[in-house]
Design a protein around this motif. Structure first.
Motif, PDB file in Angstrom:
ATOM      1  N   LYS A  38       0.842  -1.188   0.000  1.00  0.00           N
ATOM      2  CA  LYS A  38       0.000   0.000   0.000  1.00  0.00           C
ATOM      3  C   LYS A  38       0.886   1.251   0.000  1.00  0.00           C
ATOM      4  O   LYS A  38       0.626   2.207  -0.721  1.00  0.00           O
ATOM      5  CB  LYS A  38      -0.899  -0.024   1.228  1.00  0.00           C
ATOM      6  CG  LYS A  38      -1.980   1.006   1.197  1.00  0.00           C
ATOM      7  CD  LYS A  38      -3.021   0.674   2.249  1.00  0.00           C
ATOM      8  CE  LYS A  38      -4.245   1.534   2.074  1.00  0.00           C
ATOM      9  NZ  LYS A  38      -5.349   1.058   2.889  1.00  0.00           N
ATOM     10  N   ARG A  82       2.117   1.863  -3.379  1.00  0.00           N
ATOM     11  CA  ARG A  82       1.130   2.500  -4.248  1.00  0.00           C
ATOM     12  C   ARG A  82       1.044   4.005  -3.979  1.00  0.00           C
ATOM     13  O   ARG A  82       1.037   4.823  -4.894  1.00  0.00           O
ATOM     14  CB  ARG A  82      -0.235   1.842  -4.033  1.00  0.00           C
ATOM     15  CG  ARG A  82      -1.275   2.242  -5.054  1.00  0.00           C
ATOM     16  CD  ARG A  82      -2.383   3.088  -4.495  1.00  0.00           C
ATOM     17  NE  ARG A  82      -3.033   2.474  -3.366  1.00  0.00           N
ATOM     18  CZ  ARG A  82      -3.736   3.156  -2.493  1.00  0.00           C
ATOM     19  NH1 ARG A  82      -3.853   4.465  -2.602  1.00  0.00           N
ATOM     20  NH2 ARG A  82      -4.317   2.545  -1.482  1.00  0.00           N
ATOM     21  N   THR A 142       4.333   5.682  -5.234  1.00  0.00           N
ATOM     22  CA  THR A 142       4.434   5.691  -6.695  1.00  0.00           C
ATOM     23  C   THR A 142       3.456   6.685  -7.292  1.00  0.00           C
ATOM     24  O   THR A 142       3.790   7.442  -8.202  1.00  0.00           O
ATOM     25  CB  THR A 142       4.139   4.282  -7.253  1.00  0.00           C
ATOM     26  OG1 THR A 142       4.944   3.361  -6.539  1.00  0.00           O
ATOM     27  CG2 THR A 142       4.422   4.194  -8.728  1.00  0.00           C
ATOM     28  N   THR A 143       2.219   6.678  -6.778  1.00  0.00           N
ATOM     29  CA  THR A 143       1.199   7.576  -7.306  1.00  0.00           C
ATOM     30  C   THR A 143       1.605   9.028  -7.105  1.00  0.00           C
ATOM     31  O   THR A 143       1.478   9.859  -8.003  1.00  0.00           O
ATOM     32  CB  THR A 143      -0.141   7.325  -6.579  1.00  0.00           C
ATOM     33  OG1 THR A 143      -0.422   5.939  -6.664  1.00  0.00           O
ATOM     34  CG2 THR A 143      -1.261   8.105  -7.223  1.00  0.00           C
ATOM     35  N   VAL A 202      -9.994   1.125  -3.157  1.00  0.00           N
ATOM     36  CA  VAL A 202      -8.660   0.605  -3.456  1.00  0.00           C
ATOM     37  C   VAL A 202      -8.099  -0.081  -2.212  1.00  0.00           C
ATOM     38  O   VAL A 202      -8.423   0.296  -1.086  1.00  0.00           O
ATOM     39  CB  VAL A 202      -7.701   1.737  -3.927  1.00  0.00           C
ATOM     40  CG1 VAL A 202      -7.508   2.805  -2.857  1.00  0.00           C
ATOM     41  CG2 VAL A 202      -6.339   1.179  -4.358  1.00  0.00           C
ATOM     42  N   GLU A 222      -4.280  -2.401  -1.823  1.00  0.00           N
ATOM     43  CA  GLU A 222      -2.889  -2.037  -2.099  1.00  0.00           C
ATOM     44  C   GLU A 222      -2.849  -1.389  -3.481  1.00  0.00           C
ATOM     45  O   GLU A 222      -2.713  -0.179  -3.595  1.00  0.00           O
ATOM     46  CB  GLU A 222      -1.990  -3.284  -2.046  1.00  0.00           C
ATOM     47  CG  GLU A 222      -1.936  -3.951  -0.670  1.00  0.00           C
ATOM     48  CD  GLU A 222      -2.917  -5.108  -0.561  1.00  0.00           C
ATOM     49  OE1 GLU A 222      -3.670  -5.320  -1.529  1.00  0.00           O
ATOM     50  OE2 GLU A 222      -2.947  -5.799   0.482  1.00  0.00           O
ATOM     51  N   TRP A 223      -3.003  -2.189  -4.522  1.00  0.00           N
ATOM     52  CA  TRP A 223      -3.106  -1.657  -5.887  1.00  0.00           C
ATOM     53  C   TRP A 223      -4.437  -2.038  -6.524  1.00  0.00           C
ATOM     54  O   TRP A 223      -5.008  -1.297  -7.300  1.00  0.00           O
ATOM     55  CB  TRP A 223      -1.956  -2.197  -6.762  1.00  0.00           C
ATOM     56  CG  TRP A 223      -0.679  -1.445  -6.607  1.00  0.00           C
ATOM     57  CD1 TRP A 223       0.405  -1.812  -5.868  1.00  0.00           C
ATOM     58  CD2 TRP A 223      -0.339  -0.188  -7.212  1.00  0.00           C
ATOM     59  NE1 TRP A 223       1.390  -0.874  -5.962  1.00  0.00           N
ATOM     60  CE2 TRP A 223       0.976   0.141  -6.782  1.00  0.00           C
ATOM     61  CE3 TRP A 223      -1.000   0.699  -8.057  1.00  0.00           C
ATOM     62  CZ2 TRP A 223       1.633   1.308  -7.186  1.00  0.00           C
ATOM     63  CZ3 TRP A 223      -0.342   1.865  -8.457  1.00  0.00           C
ATOM     64  CH2 TRP A 223       0.944   2.154  -8.036  1.00  0.00           C
ATOM     65  N   ARG A 272      -6.460  -2.252 -11.580  1.00  0.00           N
ATOM     66  CA  ARG A 272      -5.597  -1.584 -10.596  1.00  0.00           C
ATOM     67  C   ARG A 272      -5.874  -0.085 -10.511  1.00  0.00           C
ATOM     68  O   ARG A 272      -6.316   0.526 -11.475  1.00  0.00           O
ATOM     69  CB  ARG A 272      -4.116  -1.797 -10.975  1.00  0.00           C
ATOM     70  CG  ARG A 272      -3.708  -3.239 -10.926  1.00  0.00           C
ATOM     71  CD  ARG A 272      -2.216  -3.382 -11.184  1.00  0.00           C
ATOM     72  NE  ARG A 272      -1.654  -4.294 -10.198  1.00  0.00           N
ATOM     73  CZ  ARG A 272      -0.428  -4.208  -9.707  1.00  0.00           C
ATOM     74  NH1 ARG A 272       0.381  -3.255 -10.093  1.00  0.00           N
ATOM     75  NH2 ARG A 272      -0.002  -5.071  -8.807  1.00  0.00           N
ATOM     76  N   GLN A 303      -5.768  11.107  -7.298  1.00  0.00           N
ATOM     77  CA  GLN A 303      -4.387  10.628  -7.363  1.00  0.00           C
ATOM     78  C   GLN A 303      -3.383  11.755  -7.125  1.00  0.00           C
ATOM     79  O   GLN A 303      -2.198  11.499  -7.027  1.00  0.00           O
ATOM     80  CB  GLN A 303      -4.116   9.901  -8.692  1.00  0.00           C
ATOM     81  CG  GLN A 303      -4.166  10.732  -9.950  1.00  0.00           C
ATOM     82  CD  GLN A 303      -5.571  10.943 -10.486  1.00  0.00           C
ATOM     83  OE1 GLN A 303      -6.497  11.168  -9.737  1.00  0.00           O
ATOM     84  NE2 GLN A 303      -5.723  10.895 -11.788  1.00  0.00           N
TER      85      GLN A 303
END
Ligand code: FE2
Length: 601
Positions: free
Chosen positions: A72, A75, A78-79, A150, A152-153, A178, A242
């Motif tokens: 998580k 994610r 990265t996002t 959501v 984790e992904w 995802r 996001q």
């Protein structure tokens, strides 16, 4: 084996205990802490689970957390990096939340419970949802669908499960959609746009949808595209979740649908804006249903299996569930009583038992009552000390007394046995009322629930009588076991079920089998003997903004604070005293002074 499952740190934390493959208890933290949607580490729920099973933490074989916190974190990181620099505002917020609690879950659990770190294991978020749906359903082989905001992904998974004759269990989630492509986040964006609270008020969008027409479906289809393989993709330009924690939809979204509703503006369905908001709700609801039906129908064709187990927060959408049952080709659709993240505590524990530790298959009791048990004697003591009239009756007499009150148009607080696991009152912590009189519905709304007028109340009916009043398709009664489907009220009965029939003629009915809640079943029959219709309005026993009541004392203080007429806990019955007659007008200041003096004395 003794396995404790935990879900926490997002919303609605919970704990569940599985002993020798069977659930022993499960409860959401909010029911004990009394903070609605409590997302904190569920200290109270864990303690209660261990206490009620007579266990010390050292007696546990394993503790299972319902998701992989490092994934998580991956994610979120990265996002945020992908969206940088647009995400710079949300990034510190996300990192603080994540670093503070989510990533270091193993250490938090180990220090809270004083157990070795090796005893702590993790499941995938959607595996927990899938296990909560499949391993609690009375089926041996089923297709599995999970959908939520959501984890984790993953935001949606499809697969299948099998409980084999040799006692082993197989569960495979073959494909996933995802983040950021998410049906839950799509619905939440509209929830926010319509001025409701995200992660809490999604069902208000569903209630509002009945007042609108899906005139904006084409616009909704511009923000979510269905792909050739049946999956879907959100178009990023319309969303902001996001990049920022402040708003989930973008200015292009507003260009497409018009100005958003502010939370404090009333919804006036006579105004142009009010109708637009209702049409928005109807349109996103309709597109959500279309996408889910498409995915479920494909899953049915691919697996050839007649049963579907559906979990994740999106499975709380009873309109979508009813359409999946009607159109996707499955004979039966199983939605657990707690399909959301709280239910993952139980799902994670069952997953660990069957698939991680490879323990033998077991039937799981088919009911939602895994929480603390109400004590009728505690209610009687509290009411007596408070000077209220209380009766401790026989089982049968308390049911007859409640039926009399309901037939006379009174609102009854009904507490019975162990409280429900999941967001819905399914007959153990309910407010009950006659189903025919809209005035009762208005009184419930005004004095107790303080809900928007467009939100419907739900009925409960004995399984034997359900078809008479409700137009249930094959498999409908099963879906209605935990109020997971919305079905038409038969037109000829709508006038006599006016308080529980939504504006479009539907109802989110609970179909009750005698064995699941025998006292409520007997009450429905007793009410039917008096009125000819064994149907009651059934809504959760809480006032606006509070969790559902758990213990007798919470029921009693709620009864004292608002317009509940009769409170039943077990076979203890407390009846609100009729208001004292107003003093005659000629009585002056002296007489009220003497009352005050005698009170002081
Ligand atoms: Fe979830």
């Amino acid at each position: 084996m003794k396995i404790l499952g935990i879900s926490a740190h997002y919303h609605d934390s919970a704990a569940a205990l599985v002993v020798d493959g069977v659930p022993v208890c499960a409860v959401q933290e909010e029911r004990l802490s009394r903070r609605k949607n409590d997302a904190g580490f569920p200290v109270g729920a864990i303690e209660w689970c261990l206490d009620s099973a007579g266990l010390e933490p050292s007696g546990l074989d394993a503790v299972v957390f319902y998701e992989r916190s490092m994934l998580k974190f991956d994610r979120i990181l990265t996002t945020a990096l992908r969206a940088f620099p647009r995400s710079w505002r949300s990034f510190p917020h996300a990192i603080k939340n994540t670093l503070g609690e989510k990533v270091w879950v193993r250490g938090i659990i180990a220090s809270h419970l004083g157990i070795p770190r090796q005893k702590i294991v993790f499941t995938d978020h959607h595996a927990s949802h899938a296990a909560a749906a499949f391993l609690t359903a009375p089926t041996r082989r089923a297709a599995i669908l999970t959908a939520d905001g959501v984890g984790e992904w993953a935001t949606l998974t499809i697969g299948r499960g099998e409980r084999r004759a040799d006692g082993s269990t197989a569960m495979a989630l073959d494909r996933e959609v995802r983040f950021p492509h998410s049906l839950g986040l799509l619905y939440s964006a509209f929830t926010a746009y319509l001025g409701f609270k995200v992660n809490e008020d999604e069902y208000k969008v569903m209630g509002l949808a009945a007042y609108g027409r899906p005139t904006l479906k084409e616009q909704v289809r511009q923000v979510i595209r269905v792909l050739p393989d049946g999956a879907f993709a959100l178009v990023p330009a319309f969303f902001e979740f996001q990049t920022t924690a402040d708003c989930s939809y973008s200015s292009r979204f507003v260009d497409l649908f018009g100005p958003p509703r502010h939370a404090y503006d009333p919804i006036d369905l006579e105004s142009e804006d009010g109708r637009r908001f209702a049409d928005c709700a109807a349109s996103v609801q309709s597109v959500l249903e279309d996408v889910l039906v498409g995915i479920a129908a494909r899953l049915r064709r691919e697996t050839g299996l007649p049963d579907l187990c559906f979990g994740g927060g999106v499975a709380l959408n009873g309109l979508a569930n009813a359409r999946i049952l009607a159109e996707a080709g499955f004979d039966r659709v199983f939605v657990p009583p707690a399909p959301g993240d709280a239910g993952c505590a139980l799902g994670a524990a069952l997953y660990a038992d069957r698939l991680y530790f490879r323990q033998p298959d077991r039937d799981v009791p088919d009911h939602p009552f895994w929480g603390p048990v109400v004590d009728g004697a505690q209610l009687a003591r509290a009411a007596r000390e408070d000077g209220q009239d209380v009766e401790e009756l026989s089982d049968a007499a308390s049911i007859e007394r409640a039926a009399d009150a309901l037939a006379a148009g009174r609102i009854v607080g009904w507490m019975e046995g162990a409280c429900e696991f999941g967001p819905r009152a399914l007959g153990h912590r309910s407010l009950l009322a006659a189903p025919h009189d809209p005035a009762v519905r208005e009184r419930l709304n005004r004095d107790i629930k303080r809900r928007e007028e467009f939100r419907p109340f739900a009925p409960v009916v004995p399984a034997e009588a359900a078809d008479r009043y409700f137009d249930l398709p094959a498999g409908g009664a099963r879906l209605a076991r935990y109020m997971s489907g919305v079905f038409p009220v038969r037109p000829e009965w709508r006038p006599r079920l006016a308080a529980v029939t939504h504006v479009d003629g539907s109802a989110r009915v609970q179909v009750l089998e005698r064995g699941m809640a025998p006292r409520l079943h007997a009450l429905l029959e007793a009410f039917g003997r008096r009125t000819g219709v064994p149907v009651l309005l059934n809504t959760s026993f809480n006032v606006a903004g509070e969790p559902i009541v758990t213990a007798a004392l919470e029921g009693y203080t709620t009864f004292r604070r608002c317009g509940i007429d009769v409170l039943v806990a077990g076979s203890s019955v407390v009846t609100r005293r009729a208001a004292a007659p107003a003093p005659p007008k000629e009585s002056g200041a002296w007489s009220s002074n003497s009352v005050a003096a005698s009170t002081i004395a």
